[in-house]
Enzyme design. Structure first.
Site, PDB file in Angstrom:
ATOM      1  N   ASP A  25       0.859  -1.194   0.000  1.00 55.99           N
ATOM      2  CA  ASP A  25       0.000   0.000   0.000  1.00 55.99           C
ATOM      3  C   ASP A  25       0.891   1.238   0.000  1.00 55.99           C
ATOM      4  O   ASP A  25       1.881   1.294   0.745  1.00 55.99           O
ATOM      5  CB  ASP A  25      -0.865  -0.060   1.272  1.00 55.99           C
ATOM      6  CG  ASP A  25      -1.736   1.174   1.485  1.00 55.99           C
ATOM      7  OD1 ASP A  25      -1.992   1.885   0.507  1.00 55.99           O
ATOM      8  OD2 ASP A  25      -2.165   1.373   2.641  1.00 55.99           O
ATOM      9  N   ASP A  29      -4.668   3.491   2.686  1.00 53.38           N
ATOM     10  CA  ASP A  29      -6.010   2.968   2.973  1.00 53.38           C
ATOM     11  C   ASP A  29      -5.972   1.492   3.384  1.00 53.38           C
ATOM     12  O   ASP A  29      -7.010   0.851   3.526  1.00 53.38           O
ATOM     13  CB  ASP A  29      -6.932   3.149   1.754  1.00 53.38           C
ATOM     14  CG  ASP A  29      -6.388   2.446   0.509  1.00 53.38           C
ATOM     15  OD1 ASP A  29      -5.301   1.828   0.586  1.00 53.38           O
ATOM     16  OD2 ASP A  29      -7.041   2.502  -0.552  1.00 53.38           O
ATOM     17  N   ASP A  33      -1.584  -1.168  -3.912  1.00 53.05           N
ATOM     18  CA  ASP A  33      -1.928  -0.409  -5.118  1.00 53.05           C
ATOM     19  C   ASP A  33      -0.801  -0.518  -6.154  1.00 53.05           C
ATOM     20  O   ASP A  33       0.260  -1.087  -5.878  1.00 53.05           O
ATOM     21  CB  ASP A  33      -2.234   1.055  -4.766  1.00 53.05           C
ATOM     22  CG  ASP A  33      -1.231   1.625  -3.761  1.00 53.05           C
ATOM     23  OD1 ASP A  33      -0.027   1.383  -3.957  1.00 53.05           O
ATOM     24  OD2 ASP A  33      -1.642   2.278  -2.781  1.00 53.05           O
ATOM     25  N   ASP A 203      -8.590 -15.937 -16.845  1.00 50.53           N
ATOM     26  CA  ASP A 203      -9.402 -16.495 -15.774  1.00 50.53           C
ATOM     27  C   ASP A 203     -10.393 -17.544 -16.304  1.00 50.53           C
ATOM     28  O   ASP A 203     -11.058 -17.301 -17.325  1.00 50.53           O
ATOM     29  CB  ASP A 203     -10.175 -15.330 -15.131  1.00 50.53           C
ATOM     30  CG  ASP A 203     -10.810 -15.699 -13.813  1.00 50.53           C
ATOM     31  OD1 ASP A 203     -10.077 -16.037 -12.867  1.00 50.53           O
ATOM     32  OD2 ASP A 203     -12.054 -15.636 -13.720  1.00 50.53           O
ATOM     33  N   GLU A 258      -6.218 -20.392 -16.975  1.00 47.14           N
ATOM     34  CA  GLU A 258      -6.683 -21.125 -15.806  1.00 47.14           C
ATOM     35  C   GLU A 258      -7.755 -22.099 -16.275  1.00 47.14           C
ATOM     36  O   GLU A 258      -8.806 -21.680 -16.768  1.00 47.14           O
ATOM     37  CB  GLU A 258      -7.272 -20.168 -14.771  1.00 47.14           C
ATOM     38  CG  GLU A 258      -7.680 -20.897 -13.516  1.00 47.14           C
ATOM     39  CD  GLU A 258      -8.610 -20.098 -12.612  1.00 47.14           C
ATOM     40  OE1 GLU A 258      -8.660 -20.394 -11.419  1.00 47.14           O
ATOM     41  OE2 GLU A 258      -9.301 -19.183 -13.099  1.00 47.14           O
TER      42      GLU A 258
HETATM   43  C1  NOJ Z   1     -10.586 -17.809 -10.619  1.00 47.47           C
HETATM   44  C2  NOJ Z   1      -9.904 -16.746  -9.812  1.00 47.47           C
HETATM   45  O1  NOJ Z   1      -8.578 -17.134  -9.575  1.00 47.47           O
HETATM   46  C3  NOJ Z   1     -10.714 -16.593  -8.548  1.00 47.47           C
HETATM   47  O2  NOJ Z   1     -10.077 -15.781  -7.605  1.00 47.47           O
HETATM   48  C4  NOJ Z   1     -12.075 -16.061  -8.913  1.00 47.47           C
HETATM   49  O3  NOJ Z   1     -12.889 -16.051  -7.758  1.00 47.47           O
HETATM   50  C5  NOJ Z   1     -12.748 -16.910  -9.986  1.00 47.47           C
HETATM   51  N1  NOJ Z   1     -11.865 -17.327 -11.036  1.00 47.47           N
HETATM   52  C6  NOJ Z   1     -13.874 -16.152 -10.619  1.00 47.47           C
HETATM   53  O4  NOJ Z   1     -13.361 -15.146 -11.443  1.00 47.47           O
END
Ligand code: NOJ
Length: 507
Positions: A25, A29, A33, A203, A258
């Site tokens: 940070d 806050d 960041d 993701d 992922e």
């Molecule tokens: C995988 C991400 O790593 C996780 O943190 C997230 O909650 C889910 N996808 C949904 O986007």
């Protein structure tokens, strides 16, 4: 290898994951960041990582701490501004490092203007950007369950239809069968590529294709949530589209996806024929028991089941899972896990703080904030011994991890025997050895609790030995091997302490 026979940078790289809320940070806050990341780049350069991947910092209502994006092309004020991002990427590149950003294609926030528009009426021009369906009687369109619990559909009173969300109701799934969605999301990729990013962590990319018939999932799968199952053939053509777009940019931009599907065969399919993802996360170590047979089997499967050209990856921790140090229960085992991470064949991903040997924070109920129960591994990075550990506040958004007074960057930099120095030595050894970066991998038969493998690349050789047992183990080495990095105090290389390991090179 590319057409000219060059090894692309990301195959040689070690990639470090930054969870921006918890890194550093600067604003006061209690939330990390972008300027905080920039401030700590010298530390990452000292450590020796080649690239960073920064988890989402886009505008977001933070229902899922940034994985619910309400504007893909802007920085949330909590994290800074686009100008801060431009400064960050310039500073990363100045140090010869690269930067990957997180791209969340499966869903937006329910506050994203696209969804607000889509939800506003059945005749909205963006109605088809999301999955809207009539219910069955009073119930949802099918039996799918969402990650974090509950059903994957929410009824929207205004228009009387249900929308799909594989995660929270605040994360409606985009409809990727709609070419307008594809075009809009390609624009997002271009926005960041034009700003100079070196690639994307994508993701839950396996989720984006959907069967338009939305069939019930078979009863034998029970209440299992959809994210671990969703695997539609249509996804692959969409990924090929991302690949074409990314590859059209100069500078070997990359993608790492992922894919939350358990088996390696499914993972392998996301590499396509070299025309889909450049890399796919291999999460097998997150679930592997700390035993020789478990690791032997896993390494063997990765070597056998990923087709030639599908470059492996290795992951010990991330922002969704208990940390490796917490899972394994001892420093000795966590040190040997680091040795494996950085010497196996493939690109390693280090999660911020694993290099300090951090354990998950103990988060009292009153301070728990994550709908998925993942607060512990997201505790802030302690940078120094002081009460605020290098943060401008004493009490950031989540509590400190255990023993932050000694497990912090300052203290561990002062201690050559620390986990931090072990990571640094391993990173240096990896950088200095073609065998470790690119060589093939041969598991060595052997008895007892010791796992051994050799890496070879055009005459460069390394040997890795790890004792998974609770007792010391003797090994017989061919003459000529000397210890390059040992996970503990250097002793007799033929006598490994409990959970100890070593990287050896020809003397
Ligand atoms: C995988 C991400 O790593 C996780 O943190 C997230 O909650 C889910 N996808 C949904 O986007």
């Amino acid at each position: 290898m590319d057409a000219d026979g060059h090894v692309p940078w990301w195959r040689d790289a070690v990639i470090y994951q930054i969870y921006p809320r918890s890194f550093q940070d600067t604003g006061g806050d209690g939330v990390g960041d972008l300027p905080g990341i920039e401030r700590r780049l010298d530390h990452l350069a000292w450590l020796g990582v080649d690239a960073i991947w920064v988890s989402p910092f886009y505008r977001s209502p933070m229902a899922d701490f940034g994985y619910d994006v309400s504007d893909y092309c802007d920085v949330d004020p909590l994290f800074g501004t686009l100008a801060d991002f431009d400064r960050l990427i310039a500073s990363v590149h100045q140090r010869g490092m690269r930067l990957l950003v997180d791209w969340v294609p499966n869903h937006t926030s329910d506050r994203h203007p696209w969804f607000l528009d889509s939800r506003s009426s059945r005749s909205s021009p963006r109605r088809g950007w999301y999955h809207w369906r009539d219910g069955r009687g009073d119930g949802p369109p099918n039996n799918w369950r969402a990650a974090f619990g509950g059903r994957a559909w929410t009824l929207d009173e205004l228009t009387g239809q249900w929308y799909l969300h594989l995660f929270l109701p605040q994360q409606p799934d985009l409809n990727w069968s709609n070419p307008e969605v594809v075009a809009a999301m390609h624009e997002v990729l271009r926005f960041w590529l034009d700003r100079g990013v070196d690639g994307f962590r994508i993701d839950v990319v396996h989720c984006i294709g959907k069967d338009p018939a939305f069939p019930d999932q078979p009863a034998e799968l029970g209440e299992i949530d959809r994210v671990g199952i969703q695997n539609e053939p249509a996804t692959h053509e969409l990924i090929r589209g991302f690949r074409r777009l990314v590859d059209a940019y100069p500078g070997q931009r990359t993608t790492v996806g992922e894919v939350q599907l358990g088996d390696l065969e499914a993972l392998a399919s996301f590499y396509g024929a070299g025309d889909e993802l450049h890399m796919v996360f291999n999460f097998l170590p997150l679930r592997a028991a700390w035993t020789r047979p478990a690791w032997w089997g896993m390494i063997e499967r990765v070597e056998r089941d990923l087709p030639a050209g599908a470059w492996p990856t290795w992951v010990l921790s991330n922002h969704d899972e208990p940390r490796v140090r917490s899972r394994l229960g001892s420093d000795a085992a966590a040190r040997s896990a680091a040795l494996l991470l950085l010497t196996l064949r493939g690109t390693p991903f280090i999660y911020q703080g694993d290099e300090l040997g951090l354990e998950d924070a103990v988060v009292p109920e009153s301070r728990r904030v994550d709908p998925g129960g993942r607060d512990g591994c997201r505790a802030p990075m302690p940078w120094d011994r002081g009460p605020g550990h290098g943060w401008p506040v004493r009490d950031p958004w989540l509590p400190w991890p255990p023993q932050a007074g000694t497990r912090n960057v300052e203290a561990e930099r002062d201690d050559p025997g620390s986990m931090l120095h072990l990571y640094r030595r391993l990173l240096a050894a990896r950088r200095g050895s073609a065998a470790l970066r690119r060589g093939d991998l041969v598991l060595r038969e052997g008895a007892g609790d010791v796992l051994a493998f050799e890496r070879n690349c055009e005459g460069d050789r390394r040997l890795v030995v790890v004792n998974f047992g609770n007792r010391s183990s003797s090994i017989r080495l061919e003459p000529g091997w000397v210890v390059e990095v040992s996970t503990g105090p250097e002793g007799d290389p033929e006598r490994l302490p409990p959970h100890g390991g070593a990287l050896l090179r020809p003397g």
